[in-house]
Design a protein around this motif. Structure first.
Motif, PDB file in Angstrom:
ATOM      1  N   THR A  12       0.865  -1.178   0.000  1.00 32.35           N
ATOM      2  CA  THR A  12       0.000   0.000   0.000  1.00 32.35           C
ATOM      3  C   THR A  12       0.905   1.233   0.000  1.00 32.35           C
ATOM      4  OG1 THR A  12      -0.152   0.336   2.398  1.00 32.35           O
ATOM      5  CG2 THR A  12      -1.675  -1.272   1.419  1.00 32.35           C
ATOM      6  N   ARG A  13       0.305   2.379   0.161  1.00 28.17           N
ATOM      7  CA  ARG A  13       1.089   3.617   0.157  1.00 28.17           C
ATOM      8  C   ARG A  13       2.161   3.610   1.248  1.00 28.17           C
ATOM      9  NH1 ARG A  13       0.661   8.525   2.612  1.00 28.17           N
ATOM     10  NH2 ARG A  13      -1.326   8.057   3.589  1.00 28.17           N
ATOM     11  N   ARG A  14       1.789   3.153   2.462  1.00 25.78           N
ATOM     12  CA  ARG A  14       2.730   3.188   3.594  1.00 25.78           C
ATOM     13  C   ARG A  14       3.096   1.826   4.152  1.00 25.78           C
ATOM     14  NH1 ARG A  14      -0.465   6.752   7.789  1.00 25.78           N
ATOM     15  NH2 ARG A  14      -2.064   5.282   7.127  1.00 25.78           N
ATOM     16  N   LEU A  15       2.369   0.797   3.746  1.00 27.86           N
ATOM     17  CA  LEU A  15       2.485  -0.493   4.406  1.00 27.86           C
ATOM     18  C   LEU A  15       2.815  -1.622   3.438  1.00 27.86           C
ATOM     19  CD1 LEU A  15      -0.810  -0.215   6.499  1.00 27.86           C
ATOM     20  CD2 LEU A  15       1.515   0.344   7.277  1.00 27.86           C
ATOM     21  N   THR A  16       3.391  -2.663   3.987  1.00 26.84           N
ATOM     22  CA  THR A  16       3.543  -3.934   3.290  1.00 26.84           C
ATOM     23  C   THR A  16       2.865  -4.989   4.149  1.00 26.84           C
ATOM     24  OG1 THR A  16       5.658  -3.278   2.320  1.00 26.84           O
ATOM     25  CG2 THR A  16       5.188  -5.641   2.410  1.00 26.84           C
ATOM     26  N   LEU A  17       1.982  -5.759   3.547  1.00 33.37           N
ATOM     27  CA  LEU A  17       1.339  -6.881   4.222  1.00 33.37           C
ATOM     28  C   LEU A  17       2.024  -8.136   3.708  1.00 33.37           C
ATOM     29  CD1 LEU A  17      -0.665  -4.530   4.552  1.00 33.37           C
ATOM     30  CD2 LEU A  17      -2.506  -6.184   4.335  1.00 33.37           C
ATOM     31  N   ARG A  18       2.581  -8.924   4.628  1.00 34.81           N
ATOM     32  CA  ARG A  18       3.328 -10.111   4.251  1.00 34.81           C
ATOM     33  C   ARG A  18       3.188 -11.173   5.319  1.00 34.81           C
ATOM     34  NH1 ARG A  18       7.688 -10.523   7.541  1.00 34.81           N
ATOM     35  NH2 ARG A  18       8.532  -8.623   8.453  1.00 34.81           N
ATOM     36  N   SER A  19       3.610 -12.381   4.993  1.00 34.21           N
ATOM     37  CA  SER A  19       3.592 -13.464   5.968  1.00 34.21           C
ATOM     38  C   SER A  19       4.617 -13.178   7.060  1.00 34.21           C
ATOM     39  CB  SER A  19       3.934 -14.798   5.304  1.00 34.21           C
ATOM     40  OG  SER A  19       2.952 -15.148   4.376  1.00 34.21           O
ATOM     41  N   PRO A  20       4.244 -13.449   8.305  1.00 31.96           N
ATOM     42  CA  PRO A  20       5.235 -13.277   9.373  1.00 31.96           C
ATOM     43  C   PRO A  20       6.258 -14.407   9.320  1.00 31.96           C
ATOM     44  CG  PRO A  20       3.197 -14.151  10.271  1.00 31.96           C
ATOM     45  CD  PRO A  20       2.945 -13.858   8.816  1.00 31.96           C
ATOM     46  N   GLY A  21       7.487 -14.083   9.675  1.00 32.09           N
ATOM     47  CA  GLY A  21       8.555 -15.073   9.720  1.00 32.09           C
ATOM     48  C   GLY A  21       9.121 -15.189  11.116  1.00 32.09           C
ATOM     49  N   VAL A  22       9.954 -16.175  11.321  1.00 35.11           N
ATOM     50  CA  VAL A  22      10.563 -16.419  12.629  1.00 35.11           C
ATOM     51  C   VAL A  22      11.257 -15.161  13.147  1.00 35.11           C
ATOM     52  CG1 VAL A  22      12.301 -17.803  13.837  1.00 35.11           C
ATOM     53  CG2 VAL A  22      10.799 -18.871  12.171  1.00 35.11           C
ATOM     54  N   GLN A  23      11.876 -14.392  12.256  1.00 38.59           N
ATOM     55  CA  GLN A  23      12.580 -13.177  12.649  1.00 38.59           C
ATOM     56  C   GLN A  23      11.640 -12.134  13.244  1.00 38.59           C
ATOM     57  OE1 GLN A  23      11.876 -14.040   9.521  1.00 38.59           O
ATOM     58  NE2 GLN A  23      11.100 -12.238   8.439  1.00 38.59           N
ATOM     59  N   ASP A  24      10.333 -12.270  13.006  1.00 36.27           N
ATOM     60  CA  ASP A  24       9.351 -11.303  13.506  1.00 36.27           C
ATOM     61  C   ASP A  24       8.829 -11.638  14.898  1.00 36.27           C
ATOM     62  OD1 ASP A  24       9.273  -9.754  11.050  1.00 36.27           O
ATOM     63  OD2 ASP A  24       8.184 -11.458  10.189  1.00 36.27           O
ATOM     64  N   ALA A  25       9.150 -12.817  15.407  1.00 41.33           N
ATOM     65  CA  ALA A  25       8.594 -13.267  16.692  1.00 41.33           C
ATOM     66  C   ALA A  25       8.843 -12.285  17.839  1.00 41.33           C
ATOM     67  CB  ALA A  25       9.103 -14.662  17.043  1.00 41.33           C
ATOM     68  N   PRO A  26      10.060 -11.776  18.038  1.00 43.40           N
ATOM     69  CA  PRO A  26      10.252 -10.839  19.156  1.00 43.40           C
ATOM     70  C   PRO A  26       9.389  -9.572  19.031  1.00 43.40           C
ATOM     71  CG  PRO A  26      12.377 -11.647  18.382  1.00 43.40           C
ATOM     72  CD  PRO A  26      11.339 -12.109  17.386  1.00 43.40           C
ATOM     73  N   ARG A  27       9.279  -9.053  17.825  1.00 42.65           N
ATOM     74  CA  ARG A  27       8.488  -7.827  17.620  1.00 42.65           C
ATOM     75  C   ARG A  27       6.995  -8.107  17.829  1.00 42.65           C
ATOM     76  NH1 ARG A  27       9.024  -2.158  16.820  1.00 42.65           N
ATOM     77  NH2 ARG A  27       7.246  -1.530  15.574  1.00 42.65           N
ATOM     78  N   ILE A  28       6.507  -9.240  17.301  1.00 44.01           N
ATOM     79  CA  ILE A  28       5.099  -9.603  17.494  1.00 44.01           C
ATOM     80  C   ILE A  28       4.798  -9.754  18.978  1.00 44.01           C
ATOM     81  CG2 ILE A  28       3.376 -11.418  17.118  1.00 44.01           C
ATOM     82  CD1 ILE A  28       4.733 -11.872  14.351  1.00 44.01           C
ATOM     83  N   ALA A  29       5.683 -10.450  19.700  1.00 48.45           N
ATOM     84  CA  ALA A  29       5.471 -10.645  21.138  1.00 48.45           C
ATOM     85  C   ALA A  29       5.461  -9.305  21.873  1.00 48.45           C
ATOM     86  CB  ALA A  29       6.549 -11.563  21.712  1.00 48.45           C
ATOM     87  N   ALA A  30       6.372  -8.422  21.520  1.00 44.91           N
ATOM     88  CA  ALA A  30       6.437  -7.120  22.194  1.00 44.91           C
ATOM     89  C   ALA A  30       5.173  -6.295  21.939  1.00 44.91           C
ATOM     90  CB  ALA A  30       7.678  -6.355  21.730  1.00 44.91           C
ATOM     91  N   LEU A  31       4.694  -6.285  20.698  1.00 47.34           N
ATOM     92  CA  LEU A  31       3.493  -5.519  20.369  1.00 47.34           C
ATOM     93  C   LEU A  31       2.230  -6.137  20.970  1.00 47.34           C
ATOM     94  CD1 LEU A  31       4.140  -4.797  16.577  1.00 47.34           C
ATOM     95  CD2 LEU A  31       4.174  -3.107  18.426  1.00 47.34           C
ATOM     96  N   ALA A  32       2.132  -7.460  20.889  1.00 46.62           N
ATOM     97  CA  ALA A  32       0.896  -8.145  21.284  1.00 46.62           C
ATOM     98  C   ALA A  32       0.759  -8.335  22.790  1.00 46.62           C
ATOM     99  CB  ALA A  32       0.818  -9.503  20.579  1.00 46.62           C
ATOM    100  N   ASN A  33       1.832  -8.194  23.532  1.00 44.49           N
ATOM    101  CA  ASN A  33       1.767  -8.397  24.983  1.00 44.49           C
ATOM    102  C   ASN A  33       1.253  -7.141  25.679  1.00 44.49           C
ATOM    103  OD1 ASN A  33       1.999  -9.837  27.357  1.00 44.49           O
ATOM    104  ND2 ASN A  33       4.057  -9.049  27.755  1.00 44.49           N
ATOM    105  N   ASP A  34       0.093  -6.726  25.269  1.00 46.17           N
ATOM    106  CA  ASP A  34      -0.566  -5.530  25.804  1.00 46.17           C
ATOM    107  C   ASP A  34      -1.989  -5.939  26.157  1.00 46.17           C
ATOM    108  OD1 ASP A  34      -2.142  -3.161  26.016  1.00 46.17           O
ATOM    109  OD2 ASP A  34      -0.772  -2.076  24.697  1.00 46.17           O
ATOM    110  N   PRO A  35      -2.370  -5.844  27.410  1.00 44.62           N
ATOM    111  CA  PRO A  35      -3.717  -6.300  27.781  1.00 44.62           C
ATOM    112  C   PRO A  35      -4.832  -5.569  27.043  1.00 44.62           C
ATOM    113  CG  PRO A  35      -2.702  -5.058  29.586  1.00 44.62           C
ATOM    114  CD  PRO A  35      -1.640  -5.284  28.554  1.00 44.62           C
ATOM    115  N   ASP A  36      -4.603  -4.308  26.676  1.00 45.42           N
ATOM    116  CA  ASP A  36      -5.642  -3.552  25.972  1.00 45.42           C
ATOM    117  C   ASP A  36      -5.805  -3.986  24.523  1.00 45.42           C
ATOM    118  OD1 ASP A  36      -6.412  -2.110  28.190  1.00 45.42           O
ATOM    119  OD2 ASP A  36      -4.949  -0.523  27.827  1.00 45.42           O
ATOM    120  N   ILE A  37      -4.811  -4.645  23.958  1.00 44.68           N
ATOM    121  CA  ILE A  37      -4.948  -5.226  22.627  1.00 44.68           C
ATOM    122  C   ILE A  37      -5.602  -6.595  22.742  1.00 44.68           C
ATOM    123  CG2 ILE A  37      -3.697  -6.166  20.638  1.00 44.68           C
ATOM    124  CD1 ILE A  37      -1.647  -3.900  21.063  1.00 44.68           C
TER     125      ILE A  37
END
Length: 177
Positions: A12-37
């Motif tokens: 898209t204009r600002r984003l790329t939508l792609r399959s998550p890979g093993v290298q993304d696990a730390p970032r996914i965990a950091a973002l998703a470990n939010d009770p409000d999400i």
């Protein structure tokens, strides 16, 4: 013969939508470990740790590409900011869901990602309708879905939220191509 992309990439204009890979696990965990999400989703546990991120990535890798597609939402400067998915569930039409990391709320990323995902579903899967829902206590998600072209159906369902550990009123919406 119809060829199904097993790992599609959507730009898209600002984003790329792609399959998550093993290298993304730390970032996914950091973002998703939010009770409000987590509490605004049906499937996400809280707390959400590195093992949960790895399990999520493995689950995405094993999806049937004719029935489901899950994308990591990556911002051109900020890196991964969330997830959007399309999948066949209990409804006659596929469902979509998303979440965005707290630091990236209010910037239009969810709407942009949903618009791209629905266009992809229409073009690749030939889908003419998708359903989505948002918990009644999350009207901001309803506004995101409206901006992405979803309309309220008038139906409210009781759906289980794993993070909340309880049934929660969910306002249902539909997108029509």
């Amino acid at each position: 013969m119809c060829i199904i992309e097993t790992q599609p990439v959507i730009e898209t204009r600002r984003l790329t939508l792609r399959s998550p890979g093993v290298q993304d696990a730390p970032r996914i965990a950091a973002l998703a470990n939010d009770p409000d999400i987590a509490r605004m989703t049906c499937r996400m546990p809280h707390p959400f740790g590195p093992g949960d991120a790895e399990d999520f990535i493995l689950a995405v890798a094993s999806q049937d590409p004719a029935r489901a597609a899950t994308f990591l939402i990556e911002h051109e400067d900020a890196g991964p900011v969330g997830v959007v998915g399309l999948f066949e569930g209990d409804d006659r039409v596929p469902e979509t869901g998303y979440w965005i990391g707290r630091d990236f709320w209010g910037r239009g990323y969810a709407t942009e990602a949903l618009q791209a995902a629905t266009a992809w579903a229409r073009a690749r899967w030939r889908r003419r309708a998708l359903v989505a829902g948002h918990f009644s206590d999350n009207p901001a998600s309803g506004r995101v879905l409206e901006k992405a072209g979803f309309l309220y159906t008038g139906e409210t369902r009781r759906q289980f939220s794993r993070a909340r550990g309880q049934l929660t009123d969910t306002r249902m919406m539909v997108w029509l191509a």
